[in-house]
Design a protein around this motif. Structure first.
Motif, PDB file in Angstrom:
ATOM      1  N   PHE A  13       0.708  -1.519  -0.102  1.00  0.00           N
ATOM      2  CA  PHE A  13      -0.122  -0.021   0.157  1.00  0.00           C
ATOM      3  C   PHE A  13       0.830   1.243   0.021  1.00  0.00           C
ATOM      4  CE2 PHE A  13      -4.038  -1.778   2.219  1.00  0.00           C
ATOM      5  CZ  PHE A  13      -4.112  -2.814   1.130  1.00  0.00           C
ATOM      6  N   ASP A  37      -7.567  -4.004   5.621  1.00  0.00           N
ATOM      7  CA  ASP A  37      -7.170  -4.276   4.516  1.00  0.00           C
ATOM      8  C   ASP A  37      -5.426  -4.337   4.295  1.00  0.00           C
ATOM      9  OD1 ASP A  37      -6.845  -4.820   1.539  1.00  0.00           O
ATOM     10  OD2 ASP A  37      -8.651  -3.292   1.040  1.00  0.00           O
ATOM     11  N   ASP A  43      -2.943  -9.398  -1.631  1.00  0.00           N
ATOM     12  CA  ASP A  43      -3.833  -8.350  -1.016  1.00  0.00           C
ATOM     13  C   ASP A  43      -5.145  -9.144  -0.544  1.00  0.00           C
ATOM     14  OD1 ASP A  43      -5.475  -6.041  -0.994  1.00  0.00           O
ATOM     15  OD2 ASP A  43      -5.825  -5.818  -3.145  1.00  0.00           O
ATOM     16  N   SER A  44      -5.388  -8.546   0.900  1.00  0.00           N
ATOM     17  CA  SER A  44      -6.537  -9.503   1.575  1.00  0.00           C
ATOM     18  C   SER A  44      -7.215  -8.394   2.355  1.00  0.00           C
ATOM     19  CB  SER A  44      -5.822 -10.811   2.104  1.00  0.00           C
ATOM     20  OG  SER A  44      -6.917 -11.415   2.757  1.00  0.00           O
ATOM     21  N   GLU A  75     -11.736  -9.874   1.690  1.00  0.00           N
ATOM     22  CA  GLU A  75     -11.028  -9.988   0.439  1.00  0.00           C
ATOM     23  C   GLU A  75      -9.914 -11.205   0.166  1.00  0.00           C
ATOM     24  OE1 GLU A  75      -8.425  -6.573  -0.592  1.00  0.00           O
ATOM     25  OE2 GLU A  75      -8.288  -6.941  -2.620  1.00  0.00           O
TER      26      GLU A  75
HETATM   27 MG    MG Z   1      -7.304  -4.863  -0.412  1.00  0.00          MG
END
Ligand code: MG
Ligand code: MG
Length: 277
Positions: free
Chosen positions: A62, A99, A110-111, A243
């Motif tokens: 990120f 996230d 990505d989760s 996610e």
């Molecule tokens: Mg994400």
């Protein structure tokens, strides 16, 4: 952000390179899960996730998004996504969506998971929030299960929408979608959380997508705060977000951001994930 993207369909060696960043991302959220409680600030959760990713030899991806300076997004209650970690201290009954993403040797995971903090004084509030959270997580697993047998990607959104609609009166956010993932965290194609016109790309080995339903207890309109990041529901209703990054390969599907490849989440839906050879 349009640099060093990979193709929609990854080669087998590229799929193998997505395993480590996926597991690092999962580990960062495990650490957040262990730390989240009333009295902790969202900035403290951010630090926990960053430590895990850096100790594992990765980099918080990120931070590679221009203008963003944190490891996670932490979105509380009516915040949907992109909440900036800060001094806000979580209180009993809060619903917080976290996230996270790790980059490892140039490949990304990505989760997101949502947590509902207990509040013995407000059991009804907690029950409503847990219900939202359970429906949202289950809708993600329904979407992943659909991917396992889909011929085209947009079947995933249909499965997510159908599950949520079967569970009661919930809103599915349409302003944000899932996405392809590889060398960049955000790549084509978009992954819708609802039925759309058009079938989307073919589902075949090499497709890697982040599926991420965002579900509310009310409407689907959103607004972005003055911080230019935090997204909230316009009507103040609660929102949950789950996610996973998922790979389609020659032998089946594998949830890259789950330690078990998604086995536990997919078992009730009759799908068995297969490790990437
Ligand atoms: Mg994400
Ligand atoms: Mg994502």
């Amino acid at each position: 952000m349009a640099f060093r993207r990979s193709g929609v369909y990854k080669m087998p060696d590229e799929l193998r390179r997505l395993v480590r960043p996926g597991l690092l991302t999962a580990a960062s959220l495990d650490a957040v899960a262990a730390a989240v409680r009333p009295g902790v600030s969202t900035l403290e959760l951010d630090a926990v996730a960053e430590t895990v990713i850096r100790d594992g030899g990765g980099e918080p991806n990120f931070m590679l998004v221009p203008g963003y300076r944190h490891t996670v997004c932490a979105s509380v209650n009516d915040e949907v996504v992109h909440g900036i970690p800060g001094p806000r201290v979580l209180v009993p009954g809060d619903l917080v969506s976290v996230d996270s993403g790790a980059q490892f040797e140039g490949w990304n995971g990505d989760s997101a998971r949502t947590f509902v903090l207990d509040d013995p004084d407000r059991p009804d509030v907690v029950a409503e929030r847990r219900r939202l959270n359970d429906v949202t997580e289950a809708s993600l697993w329904h979407g992943i299960a659909a991917l396992a047998s889909a011929s085209h990607l947009n079947e995933v959104g249909g499965a997510i929408e159908d599950h949520i609609a079967s569970q009661g009166d919930f809103g599915i956010i349409e302003d944000y979608t899932g996405h392809g993932i590889g060398r960049s965290m955000h790549e084509d194609p978009p992954v819708f959380n609802y039925r759309v016109r058009g079938r989307g790309p073919a589902v075949r080995p090499g497709l890697v997508v982040a599926i991420e339903p965002m579900v509310t207890t009310g409407g689907i309109d959103t607004l972005t705060h003055d911080d230019e990041w935090t997204v909230s529901t316009r009507d103040g209703s609660l929102a949950a977000h789950w996610e996973h990054s998922v790979a389609v390969h020659a032998d089946g599907i594998w949830v890259l951001t789950a330690h078990d490849g998604g086995a536990a989440g997919l078992a009730p839906l009759g799908v068995t994930p297969v490790p990437i050879a």
